[in-house]
Design an enzyme around this catalytic site. Structure first.
Site, PDB file in Angstrom:
ATOM      1  N   SER A 171      -6.731  15.648   2.158  1.00 27.21           N
ATOM      2  CA  SER A 171      -8.175  15.571   1.907  1.00 27.21           C
ATOM      3  C   SER A 171      -8.803  14.438   2.710  1.00 27.21           C
ATOM      4  CB  SER A 171      -8.450  15.388   0.412  1.00 27.21           C
ATOM      5  OG  SER A 171      -8.008  14.121  -0.037  1.00 27.21           O
TER       6      SER A 171
ATOM      7  N   CYS B  10     -17.010 -25.663   1.216  1.00 28.87           N
ATOM      8  CA  CYS B  10     -16.039 -26.389   2.034  1.00 28.87           C
ATOM      9  C   CYS B  10     -16.720 -27.244   3.096  1.00 28.87           C
ATOM     10  CB  CYS B  10     -15.083 -25.403   2.703  1.00 28.87           C
ATOM     11  SG  CYS B  10     -14.029 -24.515   1.541  1.00 28.87           S
TER      12      CYS B  10
ATOM     13  N   THR C 115      -3.700  15.094  -1.503  1.00 28.82           N
ATOM     14  CA  THR C 115      -4.593  13.932  -1.420  1.00 28.82           C
ATOM     15  C   THR C 115      -4.660  13.400   0.001  1.00 28.82           C
ATOM     16  OG1 THR C 115      -4.165  13.311  -3.721  1.00 28.82           O
ATOM     17  CG2 THR C 115      -4.961  11.585  -2.252  1.00 28.82           C
TER      18      THR C 115
ATOM     19  N   GLU D 235      -9.377 -25.172   3.348  1.00 32.13           N
ATOM     20  CA  GLU D 235      -9.806 -26.474   3.840  1.00 32.13           C
ATOM     21  C   GLU D 235      -9.597 -27.563   2.788  1.00 32.13           C
ATOM     22  OE1 GLU D 235     -12.935 -23.524   5.480  1.00 32.13           O
ATOM     23  OE2 GLU D 235     -11.462 -23.611   3.849  1.00 32.13           O
TER      24      GLU D 235
ATOM     25  N   TRP E   2      15.862  10.346  -1.952  1.00 31.70           N
ATOM     26  CA  TRP E   2      14.953   9.561  -1.125  1.00 31.70           C
ATOM     27  C   TRP E   2      15.049  10.101   0.296  1.00 31.70           C
ATOM     28  CZ3 TRP E   2      11.600   6.627  -3.529  1.00 31.70           C
ATOM     29  CH2 TRP E   2      11.935   6.059  -4.754  1.00 31.70           C
TER      30      TRP E   2
ATOM     31  N   GLY F 213      -0.236  12.605  -3.362  1.00 33.21           N
ATOM     32  CA  GLY F 213       0.651  13.440  -2.559  1.00 33.21           C
ATOM     33  C   GLY F 213       0.000  14.117  -1.367  1.00 33.21           C
TER      34      GLY F 213
END
Length: 375
Positions: A315, A94, A312, A60, A184, A309
């Site tokens: 989990s 503001c 993780t 603003e 990749w 990875g």
């Protein structure tokens, strides 16, 4: 974008405000990105702005400062994506600036759910005689706005961080070979968009094995975007990364204070220069991720992008502690026999226990496809 003096409808003004707000992505946290547009009494564009950086002027204020002729503010309409603040924080309220400017009407997109602020800004401008409207919640424009501030709204309402899981896989769900070779699987366009996802989130999270095996930078690399330093969270119950971090690629592009190490409680080596988060270990010998999400929020991080990875990611799936999935899929087949699945740690005994998701959107990057789901 439209030039000053252009006539705009309220819908068109909101679209412009959202576009402006997006320029602040990656720079405003823990505040959300916000955009603001000002129309004079004849509905012509006289000013606009966005929240550029945390601690700097809000949208603003930047919009008001962009108006060339202050006399046009009398009778004007201010369109802002988030309700204006009415408290003194790092910047003045503001609401007071809008009152002093003499605007006639305020239209805002979403409410700020923070109970500490209690809509004080809206109250103040109404008391001052400014007309206030909340933008039509059924408008398609609101869908864009809700997506823009999703992480902020979730973290404020739930006092925990928004958790996204991101992974790139082959058509058959493999994220790497068994020897962890993954460069990749997806193409350059997919990888470029992954950096945008890092920009959107307040932090990137990986397990300690990713640090040990890959020594990644985990930074944000986007063409034509000024460098943005992001924060990294490492799940490392026994602090195995202690010596690796000193010479890691992580510290080539950020300071130690931007690194958060999650250890089990009473880890004796947990001390500066990094931030440490101590979390209880559950019955399955893993972190209690609900507690982790709450503590991440306590550190001022509204969201985190979990990049792996496989252990993780699994989990978070097992504990159902995630809100969004970004799955980049390449048109290739690796094979489960020699591959590593992103859900390798998930072992359901019944289809009744499967994790049900809702499709949010799909995107194509060349031959790759991004599937986005919410949980």
């Amino acid at each position: 974008m439209e030039e000053l003096g252009t006539s705009l409808t309220i819908d068109e003004a909101f679209v412009r405000a959202i576009k402006l707000a997006k320029y602040g992505i990656g720079s405003t946290s823990p505040n959300p990105p916000v955009g603001c547009v000002i129309l004079n009494k004849n509905n012509k564009l006289i000013g606009s702005g966005y929240h550029q950086k945390y601690g700097g002027p809000h949208a603003e204020i930047n919009a008001l400062n962009s108006v060339r002729d202050d006399s046009e503010l009398r009778g004007s309409t201010v369109i802002v994506t988030l309700e204006p603040c009415g408290h003194q924080g790092k910047t003045p309220p503001c609401s007071q600036a809008l009152i002093e400017a003499g605007v006639n009407k305020l239209i805002y997109g979403v409410s700020d759910p923070n109970p500490l602020f209690n809509h004080q800004g809206i109250h103040d401008v109404q008391v001052a005689g400014i007309k206030v409207e909340k933008y039509d919640e059924n408008s398609k424009v609101i869908e864009q706005l809700n997506d823009l501030v999703e992480f902020f709204l979730f973290s404020q309402k739930n006092s925990k961080a928004f958790i996204s899981l991101k992974f790139a896989s082959s058509l058959d769900g493999q994220i790497a070979l068994n020897n962890f070779d993954s460069k990749w699987i997806t193409n350059a366009k997919s990888r470029a968009y992954s950096h945008y996802l890092r920009l959107k989130h307040d932090s990137v999270l990986v397990g300690v094995n990713t640090i040990i095996q890959d020594n990644p930078q985990l930074n944000i690399r986007i063409e034509n975007i000024s460098p943005v330093t992001n924060k990294v969270i490492i799940l490392d119950p026994n602090y195995r990364s202690k010596e690796l971090l000193k010479k890691s690629n992580l510290l080539n592009c950020r300071s130690e204070k931007d690194v958060y190490v999650v250890c089990k409680e009473n880890c004796k080596d947990a001390k500066e220069p990094y931030n440490f988060i101590d979390i209880k270990i559950n019955d399955e010998k893993y972190f209690c991720l609900d507690s982790l999400s709450k503590k991440i929020k306590d550190f001022g991080l509204n969201s985190t992008l979990v990049e792996g990875g496989a252990g993780t990611i699994s989990s978070f799936l097992k504990q159902r502690q995630f809100n969004r999935i970004y799955n980049f899929i390449a048109p290739s087949i690796i094979g489960a026999g020699g591959g590593l699945s992103w859900s390798k740690g998930l072992n359901l005994k019944s289809l009744e226990n499967k994790i049900k998701l809702s499709m949010t959107q799909t995107k194509c990057f060349g031959d790759d496809i991004l599937l986005e789901y919410k949980y």
